[in-house]
Structure formats: structure tokens, C-alpha cells
Design an enzyme around this catalytic site. Structure first.
Site, short mmCIF file in Angstrom:
data_model
loop_
_atom_site.label_atom_id
_atom_site.label_comp_id
_atom_site.label_asym_id
_atom_site.label_seq_id
_atom_site.Cartn_x
_atom_site.Cartn_y
_atom_site.Cartn_z
N ASP A 1 -0.58 -0.32 -4.76
CA ASP A 1 -1.71 0.38 -5.41
C ASP A 1 -1.26 1.68 -6.09
O ASP A 1 -1.65 1.98 -7.20
CB ASP A 1 -2.88 0.62 -4.43
CG ASP A 1 -2.46 1.19 -3.09
OD1 ASP A 1 -1.26 1.49 -2.91
OD2 ASP A 1 -3.34 1.33 -2.21
N ASN A 2 -0.41 2.46 -5.39
CA ASN A 2 0.06 3.73 -5.95
C ASN A 2 1.37 4.07 -5.26
O ASN A 2 1.73 3.46 -4.25
CB ASN A 2 -0.97 4.85 -5.71
CG ASN A 2 -1.44 4.92 -4.27
OD1 ASN A 2 -2.53 4.42 -3.93
ND2 ASN A 2 -0.63 5.50 -3.41
N CYS B 1 -5.68 4.83 -3.40
CA CYS B 1 -5.97 3.42 -3.15
C CYS B 1 -7.16 2.83 -3.89
O CYS B 1 -7.00 1.94 -4.70
CB CYS B 1 -6.09 3.26 -1.65
SG CYS B 1 -7.44 2.33 -1.05
N ASP C 1 0.84 -1.19 0.00
CA ASP C 1 0.00 0.00 0.00
C ASP C 1 0.88 1.25 0.00
O ASP C 1 1.67 1.44 0.94
CB ASP C 1 -0.88 -0.04 1.26
CG ASP C 1 -2.08 0.87 1.16
OD1 ASP C 1 -1.94 1.97 0.59
OD2 ASP C 1 -3.15 0.49 1.65
N ASP C 2 0.80 2.04 -1.05
CA ASP C 2 1.56 3.31 -1.10
C ASP C 2 3.07 3.11 -1.23
O ASP C 2 3.85 3.91 -0.72
CB ASP C 2 1.35 4.18 0.16
CG ASP C 2 -0.01 4.84 0.23
OD1 ASP C 2 -0.79 4.71 -0.72
OD2 ASP C 2 -0.26 5.51 1.25
#
Ligand code: NAG
Ligand code: NAG
Ligand code: NAG
Ligand code: NAG
Ligand code: NAG
Length: 605
Positions: free
Chosen positions: A325-326, A77, A41-42
């Protein structure tokens, strides 16, 4: 199709890449491969996070292929995740933010398709935001043979997670470390999947290295009017596992040219940011270290998954996909920790794949995006792509690469889009002024294109913001995206087609031809669907002879693109937080090159 894929692999003797391909034992050729999808995540790639993951190097990068030009299309997200699991860009899912509704997707996404293709499917970790201890069963997410989800408002609490398994009620893991909890569940699911004796798909979605977010109140009926201070006030650096807290004491954010620059950069609210002072920089360096430390448990999880697959003797028949996700920025362009921007730090992200037929220790320069990952998973599973996919399978094996080269299908572009706010994270990112939250990016809605084609010397980012400010960066000469090449002040796009007397500026003339093409292409990609997302140049040039910016730059097309710009250009009527078509200017060009040519030959133009 799975068989023919393996058949091709067995015959794959061409190119240097083939030399390092894993040899498949014949007994496995009949079986469909398993697929393990590890989703962080991130996680950035630009700031070097992968350099601090030795086990990811040992197990995935050295044994597989690093896809070095992989991008998310919306740098936050839920839109990114919905794109991942549906193969569609956010403008086609209309999941543009981290708040519901997410309706209409539960019956039509990757696990459902994999199940109907004979796979058993498993998921553990974070699925979406606002998947909560109250609404987890209304409805249950479809498509999973077994699942064990992290639930809000505990999703981002590293030491106070709550999970929910299959149809059971939620369980609290107060005091346990979230990544370790998820790792144990992942190992358990691999045991369960092997016992079922089907080929399986397993997603392991960690929260690391996302910020820690303590419980907050949010009105799900009116999320955008929930008090932002109640959300932002509780966002703190990620919490590493106790055993990793001592690591990297000297490490700091890389001091790249765009690190807290002396001159403001970017456009709109970014350009208005004050330079960060030394107190904030010190805090941000600590934030960066905390991210690297929090990733250590993920690194161990990856090694644990590989060991588990080995233990069951299925490692050689399993693809492992590692992505996030990003991306993330901290202090670049004077930004507080966060994402949601179109800068390289936010959109360029890790993607590593290992498995049967995939070159080991290889770096691929194919341009890919999250909309390509559902198609890629179906391809690896030997299942057909869906016609409405906005993306297409990434060539992962030597034979895929050869096929892609022959068809000329893989593009050089990534569609990038965002709606909403640029939310700063951490203790200095915002402040309360008269009870009002200040310091976050208003008007952060934009459409953009990332074009990478080194063979033609193109490495560009072009963006139009909802304020109608434009940005154009040449990432070859300016990797930090500090020098906006778009002429300032921003002329109305239609005036781009006029002659040099109106805009004598040298730089402007130099970039004019490119800007006209890029804007026309963005007009297509921002509203594309299915095939028009995969082959956007063919909308402008239906004969199919143009499939890159370099082709489109031919002089023959100069007047065509000038006329396109006079008719339609990318623009917004206002800044909105979501996807309201009416506010987003023209949705198409209205004519193509062939029609234009006929009209101009008849003297109709
Ligand atoms: C976990 O969350 C509960 C409910 O919000 C709270 O009462 C408790 O103090 C939290 N524990 C920790 C370790 O944060
Ligand atoms: C540095 O900036 C932060 C955030 O704007 C502010 O709270 C703090 O007072 C500043 N510190 C100094 C020493 O100026
Ligand atoms: C980008 O920069 C490189 C290196 O300076 C240069 O060769 C190239 O022509 C530039 N491209 C554009 C589109 O300006
Ligand atoms: C945001 O954009 C609107 C126009 O859509 C403008 O009126 C407003 O001033 C902008 N806000 C900021 C902070 O730039
Ligand atoms: C996207 O969803 C919003 C809110 O549900 C709705 O108002 C809007 O019209 C939708 N946009 C499109 C293009 O369907």
C-alpha cells in the site's frame, strides 16, 4: 479486447524485450487470464526489503518485470488502498485517513467491475482499517465471489488474528501465525476458483511487514478524538514466524546519507526532530530486522501461490501482481519508524508483475502510481478502462510499451498528497507528557509532485505543506533529499514572478523557472479528475504540444508562467486533518496558454 491483446502478443517480435516473452500455448489463447494480486502492508523498496526475499526473486522478479518507478499517491493504508481499488486519487475519493466513512465506494470498485466482466473474484487478508468484528456485515463488502477478511481490532496482531469468511461469523486464530493463515486461505481460494471454471481475480493481502498492533479502543463516531496513547502505546515491531526469528542477526538499516543526519532535514515538524540517540538507533535496527524476518513468511506465501498455480496447470495463464500500500521510513531524516511523509522511502514502493506477454528478468522505468493499478488490472483482463479513472494502464507488455511510446501518453509525474498527522511507531516514537501525546507530526498535510524524466535530466520532488513551507529536491544529486533547493525564507509565490533584483540569490534564480512550472502543474494535479490527472499539462497548454516539464521550460512560456504565479499558486489557509476545499487555496489556474496569448496580443495583460 482480450483476444486482440493476445493476438498482438503472438506477433510481438520487436525489441530485445520480446526475446524473453513467455510463449503462450495456443490452447490458452481463448481464455481470459487469471490475476493474482499480492498486497503487502508498509513494504519499502528504498531500504532494500526485496533483497531479503529470495523466493520473490525466483518466482516474480526473475520471471517477470520489476516496475522500478512505482509510487503510492498517499502514503497511508486506507487512502492508498481505496486508490488501488478505484483508480482514483484520494482527493477524488475523499478517503484521506484510516478512519471511516468510506461511503459510496462499495458498489463502484474493481471487484464489482471484474465480476460484470465475467470474472470470479476472491479476497483474503486485510481490506481496510476499522472493518471490525462489529461492523463486518453492515454492509458486507460488495463484489467478491468469496472472501475471508482479517478484522479489527485483530488485523495487526500477528499471533491473534480474527477472520470472517463470506457470510459466516468471525473466527479467531489465536496462537496461529497470521501470514500462514492467510496463505492457506489463498491456496484454498485457488482450488475453489479452478473448480468454478471461470477466469478469476484473487487478492492476497498480508499484514506483514506492518507493525504489530495490540487491541486498542477507538471511538468510531469520533476517531480523531480517540486518545492517541491508547493507539500508539500498543504499536510494536512486527512479529516474525517462529521459524524466521533467528535470521539476519547482523543486518542493520542501510547507513545512507539521510540516515539520522547530523543536520536536521526536511521542513516543518520533520526539521524540528532531534537526532536519534544510540539507544533508539539500536531499537530501530532491531525493528528493521523484524520487518525483514516478518517478510519471510510472505516470501514463502508467494512461492506457495506459484506452486499452487503450477499444480493446476494455470501458471502460464495467470498474471501475478506484487505490491504494497505504501512505503516506510526508519531513522531517515531522524524519523522514528513510520510512513505518511512524501520522502522517497514512503512513496516509492515495490511493483512486480509476471504473466503472459510480460518480459522476464526485466526492469521497467515507466513512471507509475497506484491510481494506475485498477486500469492495469482491467487491461490485463481485456476490459475497458473507466473514463473517470485518474490513472491509466501501465504498459506491461512489449506491445503496450510500443503503443504508449507512439501515443506519448505516459507521463513523467506522480501526484502525491496527504492530510493529517505523521504518526511515529514503536516504543520511542512518542511519549506521554502530562497525559498529552507528544512527538508526532502535527501539520502533516501537503501536496506534492514527483517528476522523473532522465532523458531531460529531471528527477525532482516538489512539495507545498499546509504551513506554506515549500520543498524542492533534486534526487539525482541528492537522493537522500537533504538539500532543500527552494529559497529560504519562503517568499510568497506571487513574488516569484518578480525580477532578479528582489531575489538576487543565485540558487533561487537557477531554480526559478522550474519552480514556476512545477507550482503551476501542482495547481492542476492537486485538484485534477480523470483526464486532467492523466494529462495535466494539457490544461495549461490545450494545444497538446507540452507534455513534460522539459517542454514547458521553453523560453516562450516564461511570461505565461510568471503571470500564472501572480494569479494563483499552491497554498493553504490553514492546516487541517482532512480535505476541506476552502482551506486549500486556488483550485485552478483560470486561464491557459492560448487564452493568455490572445489576451497579451490584445494588450490586455
Ligand atoms: C487474543 O485476543 C483476546 C481478545 O483481546 C485476548 O483475550 C487474548 O489474550 C489474545 N491472545 C493473544 C495470544 O494475544
Ligand atoms: C534516547 O532517546 C530516547 C527517546 O527520546 C530516550 O527515551 C532515552 O532516554 C535516550 N537515551 C539516552 C541514553 O539518552
Ligand atoms: C540535478 O543534479 C544533476 C546532477 O548534479 C544535475 O546534472 C542537474 O542539472 C540537476 N537538476 C536540477 C533541476 O537542478
Ligand atoms: C500547525 O499549523 C498551524 C497553522 O495552520 C499553526 O498555528 C501551528 O503552530 C502549527 N503547529 C506546529 C506544531 O507547527
Ligand atoms: C471530505 O469529507 C469530509 C468529512 O466527511 C467533509 O467534511 C469534506 O467536505 C469532504 N471534502 C470534499 C472536498 O468533499
Amino acid at each position: 479486447m482480450a483476444r486482440s491483446l493476445y493476438g498482438l502478443l503472438a506477433l510481438a517480435t520487436f525489441s530485445a524485450v520480446a526475446a524473453s516473452i513467455h510463449q503462450q500455448p495456443l490452447s490458452r489463447v481463448k481464455e481470459k487470464p487469471n490475476i493474482v494480486f499480492i498486497l503487502t502492508d508498509d513494504q519499502d523498496i528504498e531500504l532494500g526489503s526485496l533483497d531479503y526475499m529470495p523466493l520473490v526473486h525466483k518466482d516474480l522478479i526473475n520471471e517477470g518485470t520489476l516496475f522500478n518507478r512505482h509510487y503510492c499517491t498517499t502514503a497511508i493504508c486506507c487512502p492508498a488502498r481505496v486508490t488501488l481499488w478505484t483508480g482514483k486519487n484520494a482527493h477524488n475519493t475523499n478517503v484521506t485517513d484510516i478512519f471511516p466513512p468510506y461511503e459510496g465506494h462499495n458498489e463502484n470498485y474493481l471487484p464489482v467491475w471484474l465480476q460484470s466482466g465475467g470474472y470470479s473474484t476472491f479476497y483474503t487478508g486485510k481490506l481496510f482499517n476499522t472493518h471490525t468484528t462489529d461492523n463486518y456485515n453492515a454492509p458486507y463488502p460488495a463484489g467478491w465471489t468469496a472472501s475471508d477478511f482479517l478484522l479489527d481490532p485483530f488485523t495487526y496482531q500477528y499471533l491473534n488474528a480474527t477472520t470472517q469468511r463470506n457470510r459466516d461469523p468471525p473466527v479467531s486464530w489465536e496462537g496461529h501465525y497470521t501470514t500462514d493463515v492467510i496463505a492457506e486461505k489463498a491456496y484454498g481460494f485457488i482450488d475453489d476458483a479452478v473448480a468454478l471454471d471461470d477466469s478469476f481475480f484473487l487478492t492476497v493481502a498480508t499484514v506483514a511487514p506492518h507493525s504489530n498492533v495490540a487491541a486498542f479502543e477507538i471511538d468510531l463516531d469520533d476517531p480523531l478524538n480517540s486518545p492517541l496513547d491508547s493507539i500508539l502505546g500498543v504499536v510494536t515491531p512486527p512479529i516474525p514466524a517462529e521459524r524466521h526469528k533467528h535470521l539476519f542477526p547482523e543486518v542493520k538499516i542501510p547507513r545512507t546519507k539521510n540516515f539520522n543526519p547530523d543536520k536536521p532535514s526536511g521542513a516543518s515538524w520533520v526539521k524540528a526532530l532531534p537526532q536519534l540517540n544510540s539507544t533508539v538507533i539500536e531499537y530501530n535496527d532491531g525493528f528493521y530486522r523484524a520487518r525483514l524476518q516478518a517478510l519471510q513468511a510472505v516470501d514463502e506465501l508467494v512461492d506457495g501461490v506459484v506452486s499452487k498455480l503450477k499444480e493446476h496447470n494455470i501458471l502460464d495463464n495467470t498474471y501475478i501482481i506484487y505490491t504494497t500500500d505504501n512505503g516506510y521510513h526508519i531513522s531517515q531524516h531522524r524519523l522514528h519508524p513510520g510512513k505518511e511523509c512524501g520522502f522517497e522511502e514512503d512513496i516509492h514502493i515495490p511493483l512486480i508483475i509476471r504473466g503472459p506477454g510480460i518480459a522476464s528478468g526485466h526492469t521497467s522505468n515507466v513512471v507509475s502510481a497506484h491510481a494506475d493499478l485498477s486500469p492495469t488490472v482491467l487491461h490485463l483482463a481485456g476490459l475497458d478502462p473507466r473514463p473517470d479513472f485518474d490513472g491509466s494502464a501501465i504498459p506491461v507488455t512489449a506491445s503496450d510499451l510500443l503503443a504508449a511510446k507512439e501515443s506519448g501518453e505516459r507521463g513523467e509525474h506522480v501526484n502525491v498528497e496527504f492530510w493529517g498527522l505523521g504518526l511515529p511507531e514503536g516504543k520511542y516514537g512518542f511519549s506521554l507528557d502530562d497525559g498529552k501525546v507528544v512527538g508526532f507530526g502535527e501539520n502533516n498535510t501537503y501536496k506534492a509532485l514527483r517528476i522523473i524524466n532522465p532523458a531531460h535530466g529531471h528527477n525532482l520532488y516538489y512539495s507545498v505543506r499546509c504551513t506554506n513551507e515549500h520543498e524542492l529536491y533534486n534526487l539525482t544529486s541528492d537522493p537522500g533529499q537533504l538539500h532543500n533547493l527552494y529559497p529560504h525564507p519562503y517568499p510568497h509565490q506571487s513574488s516569484l514572478s518578480y525580477s532578479s533584483e528582489r531575489h538576487p540569490h543565485h540558487r533561487y534564480q537557477h531554480h526559478l523557472k522550474r519552480i514556476l512550472r512545477l507550482d503551476a502543474l501542482l495547481l492542476i494535479t492537486k485538484s485534477c479528475a480523470g483526464i486532467t490527472c492523466r494529462a495535466p499539462w494539457s490544461v495549461l497548454h490545450p494545444q497538446g504540444n507540452v507534455n513534460s516539464l522539459a517542454n514547458a521550460l521553453a523560453e516562450d512560456y516564461d511570461s505565461f508562467y510568471a503571470d500564472v504565479a501572480e494569479t494563483a499558486s499552491v497554498r493553504f489557509d490553514k492546516c487541517l486533518l482532512g480535505y476541506i476545499k476552502e482551506a486549500e487555496g486556488p483550485q485552478s489556474v483560470g486561464f491557459d496558454f492560448d487564452q493568455w496569448l490572445i489576451a497579451s496580443q490584445r494588450g490586455e495583460l
